[in-house]
Design a protein around this motif. Structure first.
Motif, PDB file in Angstrom:
ATOM      1  N   HIS A  54      -2.581  -3.922  17.072  1.00 43.21           N
ATOM      2  CA  HIS A  54      -2.100  -2.572  16.751  1.00 43.21           C
ATOM      3  C   HIS A  54      -0.830  -2.254  17.541  1.00 43.21           C
ATOM      4  O   HIS A  54       0.159  -1.769  16.991  1.00 43.21           O
ATOM      5  CB  HIS A  54      -3.198  -1.548  17.063  1.00 43.21           C
ATOM      6  CG  HIS A  54      -2.738  -0.123  16.966  1.00 43.21           C
ATOM      7  ND1 HIS A  54      -2.676   0.554  15.776  1.00 43.21           N
ATOM      8  CD2 HIS A  54      -2.290   0.741  17.917  1.00 43.21           C
ATOM      9  CE1 HIS A  54      -2.219   1.778  15.991  1.00 43.21           C
ATOM     10  NE2 HIS A  54      -1.978   1.918  17.274  1.00 43.21           N
ATOM     11  N   LEU A  57       0.404   4.277  -0.518  1.00 42.80           N
ATOM     12  CA  LEU A  57      -0.128   5.464   0.153  1.00 42.80           C
ATOM     13  C   LEU A  57       0.172   5.437   1.649  1.00 42.80           C
ATOM     14  O   LEU A  57       0.334   6.472   2.286  1.00 42.80           O
ATOM     15  CB  LEU A  57      -1.639   5.573  -0.065  1.00 42.80           C
ATOM     16  CG  LEU A  57      -2.073   6.045  -1.452  1.00 42.80           C
ATOM     17  CD1 LEU A  57      -3.582   6.085  -1.550  1.00 42.80           C
ATOM     18  CD2 LEU A  57      -1.487   7.424  -1.755  1.00 42.80           C
ATOM     19  N   ASP A  58       0.213   4.238   2.222  1.00 46.45           N
ATOM     20  CA  ASP A  58       0.542   4.120   3.647  1.00 46.45           C
ATOM     21  C   ASP A  58       2.035   3.860   3.856  1.00 46.45           C
ATOM     22  O   ASP A  58       2.466   3.567   4.973  1.00 46.45           O
ATOM     23  CB  ASP A  58      -0.257   2.971   4.281  1.00 46.45           C
ATOM     24  CG  ASP A  58      -1.753   3.180   4.110  1.00 46.45           C
ATOM     25  OD1 ASP A  58      -2.200   4.322   4.305  1.00 46.45           O
ATOM     26  OD2 ASP A  58      -2.461   2.209   3.783  1.00 46.45           O
ATOM     27  N   GLY A  59       2.793   3.917   2.776  1.00 47.59           N
ATOM     28  CA  GLY A  59       4.231   3.705   2.894  1.00 47.59           C
ATOM     29  C   GLY A  59       4.622   2.257   3.097  1.00 47.59           C
ATOM     30  O   GLY A  59       5.685   1.959   3.634  1.00 47.59           O
ATOM     31  N   ILE A  60       3.760   1.323   2.689  1.00 47.16           N
ATOM     32  CA  ILE A  60       4.080  -0.094   2.843  1.00 47.16           C
ATOM     33  C   ILE A  60       4.437  -0.678   1.476  1.00 47.16           C
ATOM     34  O   ILE A  60       3.597  -0.774   0.585  1.00 47.16           O
ATOM     35  CB  ILE A  60       2.896  -0.872   3.457  1.00 47.16           C
ATOM     36  CG1 ILE A  60       2.540  -0.264   4.816  1.00 47.16           C
ATOM     37  CG2 ILE A  60       3.249  -2.350   3.622  1.00 47.16           C
ATOM     38  CD1 ILE A  60       1.286  -0.848   5.435  1.00 47.16           C
ATOM     39  N   GLN A  70       3.171  -1.253  16.383  1.00 49.02           N
ATOM     40  CA  GLN A  70       3.792   0.038  16.712  1.00 49.02           C
ATOM     41  C   GLN A  70       5.145  -0.206  17.393  1.00 49.02           C
ATOM     42  O   GLN A  70       5.429  -1.307  17.846  1.00 49.02           O
ATOM     43  CB  GLN A  70       2.892   0.830  17.654  1.00 49.02           C
ATOM     44  CG  GLN A  70       1.519   1.121  17.113  1.00 49.02           C
ATOM     45  CD  GLN A  70       1.574   1.887  15.809  1.00 49.02           C
ATOM     46  OE1 GLN A  70       1.188   1.380  14.774  1.00 49.02           O
ATOM     47  NE2 GLN A  70       2.099   3.098  15.838  1.00 49.02           N
ATOM     48  N   GLU A 125      -5.400  -2.889  -2.769  1.00 42.05           N
ATOM     49  CA  GLU A 125      -4.133  -3.289  -2.161  1.00 42.05           C
ATOM     50  C   GLU A 125      -3.962  -4.803  -2.170  1.00 42.05           C
ATOM     51  O   GLU A 125      -2.873  -5.311  -2.437  1.00 42.05           O
ATOM     52  CB  GLU A 125      -4.025  -2.778  -0.711  1.00 42.05           C
ATOM     53  CG  GLU A 125      -3.857  -1.277  -0.571  1.00 42.05           C
ATOM     54  CD  GLU A 125      -5.179  -0.540  -0.675  1.00 42.05           C
ATOM     55  OE1 GLU A 125      -6.243  -1.207  -0.616  1.00 42.05           O
ATOM     56  OE2 GLU A 125      -5.165   0.688  -0.852  1.00 42.05           O
ATOM     57  N   SER A 139       0.846  -1.187   0.000  1.00 38.76           N
ATOM     58  CA  SER A 139       0.000   0.000   0.000  1.00 38.76           C
ATOM     59  C   SER A 139       0.883   1.238   0.000  1.00 38.76           C
ATOM     60  O   SER A 139       1.226   1.775   1.051  1.00 38.76           O
ATOM     61  CB  SER A 139      -0.894  -0.029   1.245  1.00 38.76           C
ATOM     62  OG  SER A 139      -1.599   1.175   1.346  1.00 38.76           O
TER      63      SER A 139
END
Lengths: 206, 206
Positions: free
Chosen positions: B32, A115-118, B36, A149, A113
Motif C-alpha cells: 500500500h 470507479l477508482d479512477g484507474i 501511495q 474489473e 477500474s
C-alpha cells in the motif's frame, strides 16, 4: 481522541492512514514501539524509508525488484515466450509458490477500474502489447481475479492483441481441491463442468 | 514466503514484528505504501522516529508528554491531592474522555506480572510511594484492570502505603450501563450487589 502529546498524536494519525488500521489499533502499535528498545523503531523506520526510496521495478515484467531485470526474467531456465499476466507482486508470489509455472510474468499494477479512477494508461498494458507486437511472446495466460474489473482488463488486453499471432488462455476456474461440491457457488460449478478436463490430466497434475 | 526483493523482505519482516500483524498483513501494508506518494511514507517514518527519540514522560505522573510536566499535572484547576493509579496512557485517555475526574494520574507503565518478567521495580511504584510519604496525596484511586496481575499490583502498592495517612479506593465494579442482568457474569453481579449505592447517587451521576 484527546492526546497528551503532539508527537504521539502525529504518529497515531500517520499509522492510522494505513489500510485496515484505525485510531485505536494505531495507538496500540505506537505504544508498543515506545515500550520496545529504540533500535526496533529505527530498524522499522529505515527499512520503510529504504524500500520507498530505493525500490525498483523490473524493466521487463514490472515486478518489484532490487535490480533492473528481476531474477525471474533473468533466469535462462525459464521459458521466455510464455507470459502470465497478473495484478501485482502478491499474485507472482502465490503462483511461484506452486512451483508449477516456468514462464515469465507481466505485472499490470492493478486492474482497469473506472470507479477508482484507474484506466488502461495507469497500468503497464502498453508495454505488454509492445512485447506482443515485437513477436516475443507465444502465449499469454490471464491470471487476474474473476471480478468485473478483472474480466474488463482481460478483455481490453485481448482486444489489443487479437490480430497478432499469440495464443491466449486464462487460468482454470473450478472447485478448489478438497472442497465439497454442495457448498460451491453455481457459476464456479457450472464453469468446472463446461471446462472439464480429461481424467488422465488430473492424474498428472496431482 | 519468497520475496523478489531484499528491500521488500526487510520491510515486511520489520512491520510484521508489530503486535497482531502477520507477514501477509505486513506485505499488504507495505505494498500500500509503495502505491501511495513517497511523501506519505516519509511522513510516517518521520513521525515514528521523532516520537521514539523525542518523547518525554511527565516527571510527576509518568504519562507520555512533550514537556517535563504534562498538561494535566500543570493544570491549577485540577485537585492535586487525589491520584488515580492507572496502567498506561490509554487508561488516562479513557478516564479523561468521561470528563468525570478532576484529580491527577499516576501511570505505572504496566502491572506486576512475574510470568512476563515484570516486577515492582520495572514500574513507577517507588515514585508513587515517595509522593505518599511526602504527604502530598490525600486519596489514591486504583483503576487497574481486575485481573490477577491488576489485583496483585493494587495489593502490593496498598501494602507499601498502608501505614501512611492516605485514603485508598478502587473504581466500582458492576454491571455496565445498558447491559442486561441475565448475561452478566456471577462475580461482577455479586460485587454490584455487595457494593450497591444509594439510589439518590445513581440519579446524580447520570
Amino acid at each position: 481522541m484527546e492526546f497528551s502529546s503532539k508527537l504521539l498524536e502525529n504518529a497515531v494519525n500517520e499509522v492510522s492512514q494505513l489500510p485496515g488500521i484505525g485510531k485505536r489499533t494505531a495507538l496500540r502499535l505506537v505504544l508498543h514501539l515506545l515500550k520496545q528498545p529504540e533500535s526496533q523503531t529505527l530498524h522499522l523506520v529505515n527499512s520503510l524509508q529504504e524500500l520507498r526510496t530505493e525500490i525498483k521495478h523490473c524493466n521487463n515484467c514490472h515486478n518489484i525488484s532490487d535490480v533492473e531485470i528481476c531474477d525471474i526474467c533473468a533466469n535462462p531456465n525459464r521459458q521466455q515466450d510464455i507470459v502470465c499476466v497478473v495484478e501485482d507482486i502478491r499474485d507472482v508470489m502465490a503462483i511461484e509458490s506452486t512451483a508449477q509455472y516456468k514462464g515469465l510474468y507481466h505485472v499490470l499494477g492493478g486492474k482497469i477500474s473506472p470507479l477508482d479512477g484507474i484506466g488502461p494508461h495507469n497500468l503497464t498494458i502498453a508495454s505488454l502489447v509492445e512485447k506482443v507486437k515485437e513477436g516475443k511472446i507465444k502465449e499469454i495466460i490471464f491470471a487476474l481475479s474473476s471480478t468485473m474489473e478483472g474480466d474488463t482488463t482481460n478483455f481490453y488486453i485481448y482486444k489489443q492483441i487479437e490480430n497478432y499471432e499469440v495464443k491466449t488462455s486464462t487460468i482454470a476456474r473450478g472447485i478448489s481441491v478438497g472442497d465439497e461440491l454442495e457448498y460451491a457457488d453455481e457459476v464456479t460449478l457450472g464453469r468446472s463442468i463446461v471446462n472439464r478436463v480429461p481424467f488422465e490430466n488430473s492424474l498428472k497434475s496431482s
